[in-house]
Write a protein that holds these residues in place. Structure first.
Motif, PDB file in Angstrom:
ATOM      1  N   VAL A 146     -15.064  -4.980 -41.194  1.00 20.80           N
ATOM      2  CA  VAL A 146     -15.047  -3.786 -42.024  1.00 20.80           C
ATOM      3  C   VAL A 146     -13.626  -3.586 -42.556  1.00 20.80           C
ATOM      4  CG1 VAL A 146     -16.997  -2.653 -40.887  1.00 20.80           C
ATOM      5  CG2 VAL A 146     -14.698  -2.312 -40.001  1.00 20.80           C
ATOM      6  N   TYR A 147     -13.483  -2.609 -43.416  1.00 19.04           N
ATOM      7  CA  TYR A 147     -12.201  -2.333 -44.066  1.00 19.04           C
ATOM      8  C   TYR A 147     -11.090  -2.079 -43.045  1.00 19.04           C
ATOM      9  CZ  TYR A 147      -8.846  -0.003 -47.126  1.00 19.04           C
ATOM     10  OH  TYR A 147      -7.717   0.362 -47.797  1.00 19.04           O
ATOM     11  N   ALA A 148     -11.417  -1.411 -41.954  1.00 23.45           N
ATOM     12  CA  ALA A 148     -10.419  -1.123 -40.916  1.00 23.45           C
ATOM     13  C   ALA A 148      -9.879  -2.416 -40.307  1.00 23.45           C
ATOM     14  CB  ALA A 148     -11.028  -0.242 -39.835  1.00 23.45           C
ATOM     15  N   ASP A 149     -10.728  -3.438 -40.182  1.00 15.56           N
ATOM     16  CA  ASP A 149     -10.272  -4.726 -39.657  1.00 15.56           C
ATOM     17  C   ASP A 149      -9.267  -5.378 -40.603  1.00 15.56           C
ATOM     18  OD1 ASP A 149     -12.024  -4.365 -37.529  1.00 15.56           O
ATOM     19  OD2 ASP A 149     -13.654  -5.393 -38.579  1.00 15.56           O
ATOM     20  N   LEU A 150      -9.492  -5.242 -41.888  1.00 10.08           N
ATOM     21  CA  LEU A 150      -8.541  -5.778 -42.867  1.00 10.08           C
ATOM     22  C   LEU A 150      -7.196  -5.067 -42.730  1.00 10.08           C
ATOM     23  CD1 LEU A 150      -7.793  -7.491 -45.361  1.00 10.08           C
ATOM     24  CD2 LEU A 150      -8.739  -5.650 -46.765  1.00 10.08           C
ATOM     25  N   ARG A 151      -7.219  -3.763 -42.588  1.00  9.99           N
ATOM     26  CA  ARG A 151      -5.970  -3.016 -42.417  1.00  9.99           C
ATOM     27  C   ARG A 151      -5.251  -3.438 -41.141  1.00  9.99           C
ATOM     28  NH1 ARG A 151      -8.034   2.871 -43.248  1.00  9.99           N
ATOM     29  NH2 ARG A 151      -7.244   2.862 -41.142  1.00  9.99           N
ATOM     30  N   ASP A 152      -6.008  -3.651 -40.059  1.00  2.00           N
ATOM     31  CA  ASP A 152      -5.404  -4.102 -38.806  1.00  2.00           C
ATOM     32  C   ASP A 152      -4.787  -5.484 -38.960  1.00  2.00           C
ATOM     33  OD1 ASP A 152      -6.255  -1.756 -37.630  1.00  2.00           O
ATOM     34  OD2 ASP A 152      -7.989  -2.680 -36.626  1.00  2.00           O
ATOM     35  N   LEU A 153      -5.483  -6.364 -39.658  1.00  2.00           N
ATOM     36  CA  LEU A 153      -4.981  -7.720 -39.884  1.00  2.00           C
ATOM     37  C   LEU A 153      -3.687  -7.687 -40.691  1.00  2.00           C
ATOM     38  CD1 LEU A 153      -5.426 -10.819 -39.676  1.00  2.00           C
ATOM     39  CD2 LEU A 153      -6.688 -10.636 -41.826  1.00  2.00           C
ATOM     40  N   ILE A 154      -3.660  -6.906 -41.734  1.00  2.60           N
ATOM     41  CA  ILE A 154      -2.465  -6.817 -42.576  1.00  2.60           C
ATOM     42  C   ILE A 154      -1.297  -6.239 -41.784  1.00  2.60           C
ATOM     43  CG2 ILE A 154      -1.473  -5.631 -44.574  1.00  2.60           C
ATOM     44  CD1 ILE A 154      -4.218  -5.995 -45.931  1.00  2.60           C
ATOM     45  N   SER A 155      -1.535  -5.198 -40.997  1.00  3.31           N
ATOM     46  CA  SER A 155      -0.435  -4.619 -40.213  1.00  3.31           C
ATOM     47  C   SER A 155       0.068  -5.614 -39.175  1.00  3.31           C
ATOM     48  CB  SER A 155      -0.857  -3.306 -39.566  1.00  3.31           C
ATOM     49  OG  SER A 155      -1.852  -3.530 -38.603  1.00  3.31           O
ATOM     50  N   GLU A 156      -0.832  -6.381 -38.578  1.00  3.89           N
ATOM     51  CA  GLU A 156      -0.413  -7.390 -37.603  1.00  3.89           C
ATOM     52  C   GLU A 156       0.398  -8.499 -38.279  1.00  3.89           C
ATOM     53  OE1 GLU A 156       0.372  -8.816 -34.086  1.00  3.89           O
ATOM     54  OE2 GLU A 156      -0.852  -7.024 -34.337  1.00  3.89           O
ATOM     55  N   MET A 157       0.006  -8.874 -39.486  1.00  5.76           N
ATOM     56  CA  MET A 157       0.761  -9.893 -40.215  1.00  5.76           C
ATOM     57  C   MET A 157       2.154  -9.375 -40.571  1.00  5.76           C
ATOM     58  SD  MET A 157      -2.100 -11.635 -42.659  1.00  5.76           S
ATOM     59  CE  MET A 157      -0.961 -12.842 -43.319  1.00  5.76           C
ATOM     60  N   GLU A 158       2.247  -8.100 -40.936  1.00  4.62           N
ATOM     61  CA  GLU A 158       3.550  -7.517 -41.237  1.00  4.62           C
ATOM     62  C   GLU A 158       4.450  -7.464 -40.009  1.00  4.62           C
ATOM     63  OE1 GLU A 158       2.591  -3.784 -43.010  1.00  4.62           O
ATOM     64  OE2 GLU A 158       2.208  -4.667 -44.975  1.00  4.62           O
ATOM     65  N   LEU A 159       3.852  -7.171 -38.844  1.00  2.00           N
ATOM     66  CA  LEU A 159       4.627  -7.158 -37.605  1.00  2.00           C
ATOM     67  C   LEU A 159       5.144  -8.559 -37.282  1.00  2.00           C
ATOM     68  CD1 LEU A 159       2.500  -4.807 -35.310  1.00  2.00           C
ATOM     69  CD2 LEU A 159       4.783  -4.379 -36.248  1.00  2.00           C
ATOM     70  N   ARG A 160       4.307  -9.564 -37.489  1.00  2.00           N
ATOM     71  CA  ARG A 160       4.717 -10.946 -37.209  1.00  2.00           C
ATOM     72  C   ARG A 160       5.789 -11.399 -38.186  1.00  2.00           C
ATOM     73  NH1 ARG A 160       2.287 -13.097 -33.523  1.00  2.00           N
ATOM     74  NH2 ARG A 160       2.327 -15.307 -33.938  1.00  2.00           N
ATOM     75  N   LYS A 161       5.689 -10.943 -39.439  1.00  2.00           N
ATOM     76  CA  LYS A 161       6.686 -11.320 -40.437  1.00  2.00           C
ATOM     77  C   LYS A 161       8.028 -10.672 -40.111  1.00  2.00           C
ATOM     78  CE  LYS A 161       5.296 -11.376 -44.703  1.00  2.00           C
ATOM     79  NZ  LYS A 161       4.962 -10.931 -46.076  1.00  2.00           N
ATOM     80  N   ALA A 162       8.008  -9.437 -39.626  1.00  2.00           N
ATOM     81  CA  ALA A 162       9.240  -8.719 -39.314  1.00  2.00           C
ATOM     82  C   ALA A 162       9.939  -9.306 -38.085  1.00  2.00           C
ATOM     83  CB  ALA A 162       8.942  -7.244 -39.083  1.00  2.00           C
ATOM     84  N   ALA A 163       9.157  -9.874 -37.189  1.00  2.00           N
ATOM     85  CA  ALA A 163       9.740 -10.403 -35.937  1.00  2.00           C
ATOM     86  C   ALA A 163      10.395 -11.756 -36.127  1.00  2.00           C
ATOM     87  CB  ALA A 163       8.658 -10.526 -34.869  1.00  2.00           C
TER      88      ALA A 163
END
Length: 87
Positions: free
Chosen positions: A70-87
């Protein structure tokens, strides 16, 4: 006496119809968001190496089963990718 009651009942029935139509439209919009989310999840994960994809799937387990995403899963995926990119 009977006519005012008829008018009230009729207005109530029309209001109920509008409410049902609005709920149906909102349901259709949610379905469209979820279909779009599944598409973008697939497009995001497709070019990633298997190791990175499996790490993201471990953090957001819902993206493994794309048919139920669902849409919430996409938002979670994007936020997780941003966290990985920042680290």
């Amino acid at each position: 006496m009977l006519f005012p009651l008829y008018g009230i009942r009729r207005k109530t029935a029309i209001g109920e119809q509008k409410e049902k139509m609005q709920k149906n439209a909102e349901g259709g919009l949610s379905a469209s968001y979820n279909i779009g989310a599944r598409y973008f999840i697939r497009e995001i994960l497709k070019p990633l190496p298997a190791t990175e994809r499996s790490l993201l799937e471990a953090k957001v387990p819902a993206v493994k089963r794309r048919t139920s995403c669902v849409y919430a899963d996409l938002r979670d995926l994007i936020s997780e990718m941003e966290l990985r990119k920042a680290a």
